[in-house]
Design a protein around this motif. Structure first.
Motif, PDB file in Angstrom:
ATOM      1  N   MET A   1     -18.781  -6.933  -0.406  1.00  0.00           N
ATOM      2  CA  MET A   1     -18.643  -5.481  -0.541  1.00  0.00           C
ATOM      3  C   MET A   1     -17.625  -4.936   0.452  1.00  0.00           C
ATOM      4  N   ALA A   2     -17.676  -5.438   1.690  1.00  0.00           N
ATOM      5  CA  ALA A   2     -16.722  -4.969   2.703  1.00  0.00           C
ATOM      6  C   ALA A   2     -15.296  -5.331   2.317  1.00  0.00           C
ATOM      7  N   CYS A   3     -15.106  -6.551   1.818  1.00  0.00           N
ATOM      8  CA  CYS A   3     -13.761  -6.990   1.422  1.00  0.00           C
ATOM      9  C   CYS A   3     -13.222  -6.164   0.266  1.00  0.00           C
ATOM     10  N   SER A   4     -14.081  -5.838  -0.691  1.00  0.00           N
ATOM     11  CA  SER A   4     -13.617  -5.113  -1.874  1.00  0.00           C
ATOM     12  C   SER A   4     -13.500  -3.613  -1.634  1.00  0.00           C
ATOM     13  N   SER A   5     -14.015  -3.121  -0.483  1.00  0.00           N
ATOM     14  CA  SER A   5     -13.839  -1.713  -0.161  1.00  0.00           C
ATOM     15  C   SER A   5     -12.375  -1.446   0.186  1.00  0.00           C
ATOM     16  N   ALA A   6     -12.044  -0.169   0.319  1.00  0.00           N
ATOM     17  CA  ALA A   6     -10.681   0.203   0.708  1.00  0.00           C
ATOM     18  C   ALA A   6     -10.650   0.791   2.116  1.00  0.00           C
TER      19      ALA A   6
ATOM     20  N   GLN B   1      -6.892  -8.403  -0.575  1.00  0.00           N
ATOM     21  CA  GLN B   1      -7.897  -8.526   0.474  1.00  0.00           C
ATOM     22  C   GLN B   1      -7.460  -9.545   1.527  1.00  0.00           C
ATOM     23  N   PRO B   2      -7.939  -9.409   2.768  1.00  0.00           N
ATOM     24  CA  PRO B   2      -7.592 -10.371   3.812  1.00  0.00           C
ATOM     25  C   PRO B   2      -7.944 -11.794   3.403  1.00  0.00           C
ATOM     26  N   ALA B   3      -7.251 -12.751   3.973  1.00  0.00           N
ATOM     27  CA  ALA B   3      -7.414 -14.157   3.587  1.00  0.00           C
ATOM     28  C   ALA B   3      -8.847 -14.638   3.765  1.00  0.00           C
ATOM     29  N   VAL B   4      -9.536 -14.141   4.814  1.00  0.00           N
ATOM     30  CA  VAL B   4     -10.898 -14.603   5.065  1.00  0.00           C
ATOM     31  C   VAL B   4     -11.820 -14.295   3.892  1.00  0.00           C
ATOM     32  N   CYS B   5     -11.478 -13.277   3.102  1.00  0.00           N
ATOM     33  CA  CYS B   5     -12.324 -12.867   1.980  1.00  0.00           C
ATOM     34  C   CYS B   5     -12.326 -13.891   0.846  1.00  0.00           C
TER      35      CYS B   5
ATOM     36  N   TYR C   1     -10.945   2.322  12.201  1.00  0.00           N
ATOM     37  CA  TYR C   1     -10.440   1.079  11.610  1.00  0.00           C
ATOM     38  C   TYR C   1      -9.023   1.338  11.096  1.00  0.00           C
ATOM     39  N   PRO C   2      -8.019   1.129  11.915  1.00  0.00           N
ATOM     40  CA  PRO C   2      -6.647   1.481  11.512  1.00  0.00           C
ATOM     41  C   PRO C   2      -6.186   0.781  10.243  1.00  0.00           C
ATOM     42  N   THR C   3      -6.694  -0.437   9.995  1.00  0.00           N
ATOM     43  CA  THR C   3      -6.315  -1.166   8.783  1.00  0.00           C
ATOM     44  C   THR C   3      -7.559  -1.759   8.140  1.00  0.00           C
ATOM     45  N   HIS C   4      -7.404  -2.149   6.898  1.00  0.00           N
ATOM     46  CA  HIS C   4      -8.513  -2.799   6.198  1.00  0.00           C
ATOM     47  C   HIS C   4      -8.882  -4.109   6.879  1.00  0.00           C
ATOM     48  N   ARG C   5      -7.907  -4.813   7.383  1.00  0.00           N
ATOM     49  CA  ARG C   5      -8.170  -6.080   8.066  1.00  0.00           C
ATOM     50  C   ARG C   5      -9.012  -5.866   9.332  1.00  0.00           C
ATOM     51  N   VAL C   6      -8.730  -4.816  10.069  1.00  0.00           N
ATOM     52  CA  VAL C   6      -9.528  -4.514  11.257  1.00  0.00           C
ATOM     53  C   VAL C   6     -10.986  -4.294  10.873  1.00  0.00           C
ATOM     54  N   TYR C   7     -11.207  -3.547   9.790  1.00  0.00           N
ATOM     55  CA  TYR C   7     -12.571  -3.286   9.332  1.00  0.00           C
ATOM     56  C   TYR C   7     -13.260  -4.578   8.889  1.00  0.00           C
ATOM     57  N   VAL C   8     -12.599  -5.383   8.105  1.00  0.00           N
ATOM     58  CA  VAL C   8     -13.191  -6.623   7.607  1.00  0.00           C
ATOM     59  C   VAL C   8     -13.539  -7.549   8.770  1.00  0.00           C
ATOM     60  N   ASP C   9     -12.663  -7.661   9.741  1.00  0.00           N
ATOM     61  CA  ASP C   9     -12.940  -8.531  10.882  1.00  0.00           C
ATOM     62  C   ASP C   9     -14.152  -8.043  11.674  1.00  0.00           C
TER      63      ASP C   9
ATOM     64  N   TRP D   1     -11.352   5.612   0.952  1.00  0.00           N
ATOM     65  CA  TRP D   1     -12.355   5.435  -0.081  1.00  0.00           C
ATOM     66  C   TRP D   1     -11.717   4.719  -1.259  1.00  0.00           C
ATOM     67  N   GLY D   2     -12.508   3.953  -1.964  1.00  0.00           N
ATOM     68  CA  GLY D   2     -11.993   3.272  -3.140  1.00  0.00           C
ATOM     69  C   GLY D   2     -12.200   1.770  -3.072  1.00  0.00           C
ATOM     70  N   VAL D   3     -11.308   1.028  -3.754  1.00  0.00           N
ATOM     71  CA  VAL D   3     -11.478  -0.417  -3.928  1.00  0.00           C
ATOM     72  C   VAL D   3     -10.174  -1.121  -3.582  1.00  0.00           C
ATOM     73  N   THR D   4     -10.291  -2.282  -2.947  1.00  0.00           N
ATOM     74  CA  THR D   4      -9.147  -3.146  -2.692  1.00  0.00           C
ATOM     75  C   THR D   4      -9.214  -4.329  -3.655  1.00  0.00           C
TER      76      THR D   4
END
Length: 536
Positions: free
Chosen positions: A508-513, A525-529, A474-482, A517-520
């Motif tokens: 939980m996925a949105c607030s992950s980093a 967070q991405p707009a969809v969140c 998951y190169p970016t947090h947005r890739v992971y969230v999607d 590891w950690g918190v966003t």
């Protein structure tokens, strides 16, 4: 009551060497020697709600205040005469208890009632499933009933609490210290629960009182449309035997049954009502159809017998009851839920060295199973069909062994330790060690950790991927969230996850980093969140 029938005699297809390890020091199974003559018992009697006692509250009372969620928590005694299915033993009297959670506002009642057979493996009367299901119960307006069907919870193995003994001029029951009667001999002094051969009829009779329209009505006048029985682990084995002994055929009380984590128990040959088995990785069996008339098997990839959420919530409940702590506020309870709702996204944890339980959120499958069962019973639409686990040659070799090393559990049956020991190597796994096949909830479909539910006994492990490995996936947090959003939508669409749990998973996925590891924080967070209610 309907005519009771004896259980069919078992048929052995091959010779087995059975080595019984009786770590619980009890044997319950009596040989079926014919159908005894008996007279229909009077209807069970309900008294309560109970008040007073040494502690002035039920054992196992919620660690939060149900009133904060619009619910009442009340306890009742149920007494009657119980039958021992599949034996020639005489009917005997019993007195047990149930704890009832129902909406304070009758208009909120959904008509659904879930009835849990408490787990007594640790000799403590414990409603484990309610820890997973209480929020869904409250949100839907369901009722929930906890039934103490077994002697071990009421007084102790081989003990039913009488005659009383004199200790310093005070009459107390000769029960184990963690039993109901020893914890509060005043509130529970009347309990008299016979051995486990009678537990099946006790469970039926308590369930039948929930339809009371005269006398004491435990549901406060609410009329149930569905009664669904559920039990975890030892209680799941009990529910298997509830069907196998003929107790369900005779009583015809429950409209559906959920058997959660029975673990190498021989399955019933048929099912009177819709019945679901939930198998975590240590419970799976090979070569069993996952769909049959009135039956579904959900094998949950990544799931251990219990999850971190349930273990943490159990600890808080026991601390609340033993230490007499005041109930948590609604805000404190939400904080507790948040601390319990992790799935490896925060980095290493105590489960890695087997000191804690798996962080894979097994409870999502339980919530979905209850929702699917309610729909099945009320509309006739069966629960969805799930794929089986994928096994390798090791599993086939272990299953073919003529030796069975059995760990008996209360209410008959037990875990086959030979097969259980082979499961960590018998499940086919992918390159990172995650099991193949089964229901693949978002945490398995878009993994951030290795989830092995078949090792560390019944606890399993969660081994988070290192940040460098996460970054490759998951190169970016947005890739992971999607990716998580797509997997979550699929699980909700397939009905292996409720929409409410899907929204929580995405929070939980949105607030992950991830990919770190950690918190966003919310602003990053991405707009969809920001609008998950419409996204899931």
């Amino acid at each position: 009551m309907s005519t009771r029938v004896a259980a069919p005699r078992s048929r052995t297809t091959r010779t087995r060497v059975r080595v019984l390890i009786c770590c619980l020091a009890t044997l319950f199974v009596a040989c079926a020697v014919g159908t005894p003559a008996w007279a229909a018992s009077p209807a069970p009697r309900v008294t309560g709600p109970l008040t007073g006692g040494v502690h002035d509250r039920p054992w196992g009372a919620a660690a939060f205040n149900p009133e904060d969620f619009g619910y009442t928590e009340q306890e009742y005694l149920v007494s009657g005469t119980a039958h021992a299915y599949g034996t020639a033993r005489p009917d005997v009297p019993y007195v047990t208890r149930m704890v009832v959670y129902r909406p304070a506002d009758p208009e909120r009642f959904s008509g659904n009632v879930t009835v849990e057979w408490t787990n007594v493996t640790a000799q403590v009367d414990h409603a484990f499933e309610f820890l997973w299901l209480n929020r869904q119960t409250f949100a839907n307006g369901d009722a929930y009933v906890v039934v103490s069907a077994q002697q071990a919870g009421a007084c102790g193995i081989l003990l039913n609490g009488q005659p009383m003994i004199d200790v310093g001029g005070i009459s107390v029951p000769p029960c184990t210290p963690v039993s109901l009667k020893a914890w509060d001999p005043i509130r529970y002094g009347a309990l008299w629960v016979p051995d486990d051969a009678y537990a099946f009829d006790v469970f039926s009779q308590v369930g039948s009182t929930l339809r009371n329209t005269t006398g004491v009505a435990p549901l406060g006048g609410l009329v149930p449309r569905t009664l669904i029985a559920i039990g975890l682990s030892q209680s799941a084995i009990a529910l298997d035997n509830y069907i196998r002994t003929g107790a369900d055929d005779a009583a015809r009380v429950y409209d559906g049954i959920i058997i959660d984590g029975d673990g190498q128990m021989t399955l019933p040959s048929r099912y009177r009502v819709p019945t679901m088995h939930i198998w975590s990785e240590e419970s799976g069996q090979m070569g069993v159809p996952t769909a049959a008339p009135n039956h579904r098997i959900w094998s949950v990839a990544g799931a251990a017998h219990v999850d971190w959420y349930g273990v943490r919530q159990s600890a808080e409940l026991l601390l609340h009851n033993i230490a007499a702590l005041p109930p948590m506020t609604a805000a404190n309870y939400r904080e507790s839920i948040a601390a319990s709702s992790v799935y490896g996204q925060q980095g290493p944890n105590l489960s890695v060295p087997c000191l804690g339980s798996s962080q894979f959120q097994r409870r999502y499958a339980v919530n979905a199973a209850v929702a699917a069962m309610q729909r099945w019973v009320r509309t006739g639409e069966p629960a969805p069909v799930a794929p089986p686990f994928v096994y390798n040659g090791i599993k086939r070799a272990v299953d073919a062994l003529p030796v069975e090393l059995s760990l008996p559990l209360l209410a008959g049956g037990g875990l086959d330790l030979v097969k259980l020991g082979g499961l960590p190597w018998g499940l086919q796994r992918d390159a990172v060690g995650n099991a193949l096949g089964g229901i693949r909830l978002p945490q398995m479909a878009v993994p951030v950790a290795r989830y092995d539910g078949a090792i560390c006994g019944l606890l399993g492990v969660t081994i988070p991927f290192a940040p460098e490995d996460l970054a490759q996936r998951y190169p970016t947090h947005r890739v992971y969230v999607d990716a998580m959003l797509a997997a979550t939508r699929e699980s909700v669409r397939e009905r292996f996850m409720t929409r409410a749990d899907g929204i929580e998973q995405m929070q939980m996925a949105c607030s992950s980093a991830i990919p770190d590891w950690g918190v966003t924080p919310p602003a990053a967070q991405p707009a969809v969140c920001r609008n998950l209610d419409s996204a899931v």
